[in-house]
Design a protein around this motif. Structure first.
Motif, short mmCIF file in Angstrom:
data_model
loop_
_atom_site.label_atom_id
_atom_site.label_comp_id
_atom_site.label_asym_id
_atom_site.label_seq_id
_atom_site.Cartn_x
_atom_site.Cartn_y
_atom_site.Cartn_z
N LEU A 336 0.93 -1.30 0.04
CA LEU A 336 -0.10 -0.05 0.08
C LEU A 336 0.76 1.21 -0.05
N ALA A 337 2.16 1.12 0.65
CA ALA A 337 2.83 2.20 0.78
C ALA A 337 3.50 2.72 -0.63
N GLU A 338 3.78 1.48 -1.31
CA GLU A 338 4.27 1.62 -2.57
C GLU A 338 3.38 2.27 -3.84
N TRP A 339 2.00 2.18 -3.47
CA TRP A 339 0.84 2.65 -4.05
C TRP A 339 0.73 4.20 -3.88
N ARG A 340 0.91 4.61 -2.57
CA ARG A 340 1.11 5.94 -2.43
C ARG A 340 2.07 6.44 -3.28
N ALA A 341 3.39 5.90 -3.25
CA ALA A 341 4.47 6.58 -3.74
C ALA A 341 4.01 6.51 -5.47
N ALA A 342 3.31 5.77 -6.06
CA ALA A 342 2.75 5.42 -7.47
C ALA A 342 1.83 6.74 -7.73
N LEU A 343 1.18 7.29 -6.68
CA LEU A 343 0.32 8.36 -7.03
C LEU A 343 1.16 9.53 -7.55
N ARG A 344 2.33 9.66 -6.94
CA ARG A 344 3.27 10.86 -7.20
C ARG A 344 3.94 10.29 -8.58
N GLU A 345 4.56 9.16 -8.61
CA GLU A 345 5.36 8.91 -9.82
C GLU A 345 4.81 7.50 -10.44
N PRO A 346 3.84 7.39 -11.46
CA PRO A 346 3.23 6.36 -11.71
C PRO A 346 4.36 5.33 -12.39
N ARG A 347 3.87 4.18 -12.05
CA ARG A 347 4.93 2.96 -12.65
C ARG A 347 4.39 2.03 -13.29
N ASP A 348 3.05 1.72 -13.42
CA ASP A 348 2.42 0.83 -13.91
C ASP A 348 1.24 1.21 -14.70
N ALA A 349 0.54 0.14 -15.43
CA ALA A 349 -0.68 0.57 -16.29
C ALA A 349 -1.67 1.40 -15.39
N VAL A 350 -2.04 0.68 -14.31
CA VAL A 350 -3.15 1.31 -13.36
C VAL A 350 -2.84 2.46 -12.88
N SER A 351 -1.61 2.70 -12.50
CA SER A 351 -1.27 4.00 -11.97
C SER A 351 -1.06 5.09 -13.08
N ARG A 352 -0.71 4.60 -14.01
CA ARG A 352 -0.55 5.59 -15.25
C ARG A 352 -2.04 6.07 -15.77
N GLU A 353 -2.99 5.18 -15.88
CA GLU A 353 -4.23 5.48 -16.30
C GLU A 353 -4.90 6.49 -15.21
N LEU A 354 -4.75 6.08 -13.88
CA LEU A 354 -5.22 6.67 -12.65
C LEU A 354 -4.77 8.44 -13.00
N ALA A 355 -3.21 8.22 -13.23
CA ALA A 355 -2.88 9.91 -13.48
C ALA A 355 -3.62 10.48 -14.40
N TRP A 356 -3.83 9.92 -15.46
CA TRP A 356 -4.18 10.42 -16.75
C TRP A 356 -5.69 11.01 -16.37
N ALA A 357 -6.57 9.90 -15.67
CA ALA A 357 -8.03 10.43 -15.38
C ALA A 357 -7.74 11.76 -14.28
N ARG A 358 -7.02 11.62 -13.31
CA ARG A 358 -6.92 12.65 -12.40
C ARG A 358 -6.72 14.05 -13.15
N GLU A 359 -5.68 13.90 -14.17
CA GLU A 359 -5.35 15.23 -14.80
C GLU A 359 -6.44 15.77 -15.76
N ARG A 360 -7.17 14.77 -16.45
CA ARG A 360 -8.19 14.97 -17.34
C ARG A 360 -9.50 15.42 -16.69
N PHE A 361 -9.92 14.98 -15.35
CA PHE A 361 -11.13 15.32 -14.66
C PHE A 361 -10.93 16.13 -13.49
N GLY A 362 -9.70 16.41 -13.33
CA GLY A 362 -9.43 17.15 -11.76
C GLY A 362 -9.76 16.18 -10.52
N VAL A 363 -9.38 15.16 -10.66
CA VAL A 363 -9.74 14.25 -9.50
C VAL A 363 -8.63 14.49 -8.70
N PRO A 364 -8.86 15.14 -7.36
CA PRO A 364 -8.03 15.17 -6.29
C PRO A 364 -7.11 14.01 -5.86
#
Length: 550
Positions: A336-364
């Motif tokens: 879970l701590a690795e996932w916290r880090a991935a919110l800042r530096e996406p490292r896989d398919a899911v975290s990269r897609e989540l970063a895109w969604a956050r940027e596109r729709f203003g998800v905090p």
């Protein structure tokens, strides 16, 4: 300190390699690689295979293994060596640094039989497998940005090999590449390997989840490579790894051999030209595999909004799977701590897609962090909530966060309060639905102060949920959930009805589950409520806006 016996001079050396390059699980020097590269790869393979066979020799004493591996390393130091495998490597002009790192892993194999945690196992993989990928990257002048993805792929391949070979490794080498605390969750090592142990499956699945996470980190490797040929081989290798992963999820490597077939290889090679699925496609598959009611609500969306909600769902599913997995609490918290880090530096398919969604729709990002915090609560080996505010905070984190993220993606950010409140109501339904299943995990979400008020003392979870007064508490929580749905229904007209159609679809399904539980009651046996096929079809029709299905 580990005792190492004196070397034996009569120990038989490995007469020939235990397998050749075309007998490995994954491609070594396939025709996809350039002709001038293949001899270099084969020279490296021959050296590593010989060293690995020494480390895996079933009768050679540890000291003899280490002495022979030291001899091979001295061959790496001397370009004029008579040591045949090292001489071929020098002639190829590449791979000595990577081979040296792999020798450190094979020396470890000579003496280390068990692993204390997943980090120890991953460290072994970084030395026994990752150098292979790095050598191939260097041979093809690949960019440095490809290294993390290549490392993740090599680690995943090694872990798959270990899980595939659990029984032969234990039988012939008394070596197990699965951490001891993980096996303890299935009753300990002896119980874990008992063919009829039903608790082994959950531990295997938890380990395979970590492999899948590594493969998701490797997914972008083909697209990062400048060499088309290496990209094609990487695509084939990832496809084969995912196929073996699926086979290991469907079968038990303790009760029988699980292996790739010739059709698996044929399909992987046939599909390599597309360089593998995109991040969005990987996430879509994860959502489809889960088959949840949340996914039915997503059917109301199209295009980018659906893609973004899939990303949110895949993230939530991933961290929830970590919290629920059959692995030690310390491991859950680490992942879970690795996932916290991935919110800042996406490292896989899911975290990269989540970063895109956050940027596109203003998800905090704070809402993503809230979800992880809720999963850290769930990660506890024994979960109790002290009071009503603690229950509210838990619901806010694990479900309110989903509501707050979702309404932004729906296109109704002004409905954040509505999303938070509805998420809390959904979570109350989940808690009521899962009281017995949660008790098996030693989780009780009914706060201790409510239990005490009903005369129920803290104790084993299975005993708490069987107490006579527990049913009355459930009825009280059900009334709170009913009130939550009524409040949400009254608030809906204040917002764009089309934008919040997915929320209405999910609300309909959750209300049906709640009413089914109310009708069933909480005394005696509590059969888990499920939506019928007809109800699921109605939800799908609602999502599509079919008249008369609202």
């Amino acid at each position: 300190m580990t005792h190492i016996a004196a070397p034996r001079t009569d120990a038989p050396p490995p007469a020939k390699p235990t397998r050749d390059h075309d007998e490995e699980n994954f491609p070594v020097a396939s025709v996809l690689l350039a002709r001038e590269v293949r001899p270099k790869v084969m020279a490296f393979y021959r050296f590593v295979r010989a060293a690995d066979d020494i480390g895996d020799h079933p009768t050679m004493p540890p000291a003899e293994k280490i002495a022979r591996l030291d001899l091979m390393e001295r061959g790496l130091d001397d370009p004029r060596t008579a040591q045949p495998e090292a001489a071929r490597l020098h002639a190829a002009g590449t791979g000595t640094a990577e081979a040296r790192r792999m020798l450190s892993a094979f020396r470890q194999d000579a003496t280390k039989k068990r692993y204390a945690d997943w980090a120890e196992l991953e460290d072994y993989c970084t030395r026994s497998a990752d150098p292979v990928g790095r050598m191939l990257l260097r041979l093809h002048d690949s960019p440095a940005g490809a290294i993390p993805s290549a490392d993740a792929l090599c680690t995943a391949l090694q872990l798959l090999n270990h899980l595939q070979d659990l029984v032969p490794d234990r039988d012939s080498l008394d070596r197990i590449y699965l951490p001891e605390p993980w096996m303890a969750l299935a009753g300990g090592e002896a119980a874990f390997f008992r063919p009829d142990n039903p608790e082994r499956r959950a531990v295997l699945d938890a380990a395979l989840d970590r492999v899948e996470s590594a493969l998701d980190r490797a997914a972008d490797l083909p697209r990062r490579l400048t060499s088309r040929r290496l990209a094609l081989q990487s695509t084939v290798t990832i496809a084969l790894a995912r196929r073996l992963l699926a086979r290991l999820r469907a079968a038990d490597p303790v009760t029988g051999r699980v292996a790739l077939s010739k059709p698996d290889f044929a399909r992987a090679f046939a599909g390599c030209l597309g360089l593998g699925p995109s991040d969005a496609a990987i996430v879509e598959r994860r959502v489809g595999r889960a088959g949840s009611s949340f996914a039915r609500g997503m059917a109301a969306l199209r295009g980018e909004r659906r893609r973004a909600l899939w990303a949110v769902y895949a993230f939530c599913r991933d961290v929830d799977d970590i919290a629920d997995a059959a692995m030690p609490e310390a491991e859950k918290r680490r992942f879970l701590a690795e996932w916290r880090a991935a919110l800042r530096e996406p490292r896989d398919a899911v975290s990269r897609e989540l970063a895109w969604a956050r940027e596109r729709f203003g998800v905090p990002v704070a809402e993503c962090e809230a979800m992880i915090a809720g999963m850290e609560t769930d990660a506890a080996d024994r979960l109790r909530l002290p009071d009503a505010p603690a229950l509210d905070l838990y619901c806010r984190r694990v479900a309110g966060s989903v509501g707050a993220m979702s309404v932004r993606i729906f296109g109704a950010p002004e409905a954040e309060g509505f999303g938070l409140a509805l998420g809390r109501t959904f979570q109350l339904v989940n808690i009521l639905r899962d009281v017995d299943e949660d008790a098996l995990r030693e989780r009780v979400y009914v706060p201790l102060d409510m239990l005490a008020h009903a005369g129920i003392a803290d104790g084993p979870a299975a005993e708490i949920v069987r107490q006579p007064g527990f049913a009355a508490i459930c009825r009280d929580l059900a009334e709170r959930a009913r009130a939550g749905f009524a409040a949400a229904e009254a608030e809906l007209p204040h917002f764009d009805p089309k934008a919040l159609r997915p929320a209405r679809v999910m609300m309909w399904g959750y209300r049906r589950l709640l009413e089914r539980m109310v009708a069933r009651g909480w005394d005696g046996a509590r059969v888990r409520p499920r939506l019928t096929k007809g109800e699921k079809l109605r939800m799908a029709a609602q999502a599509l806006g079919v008249p008369g299905c609202g």
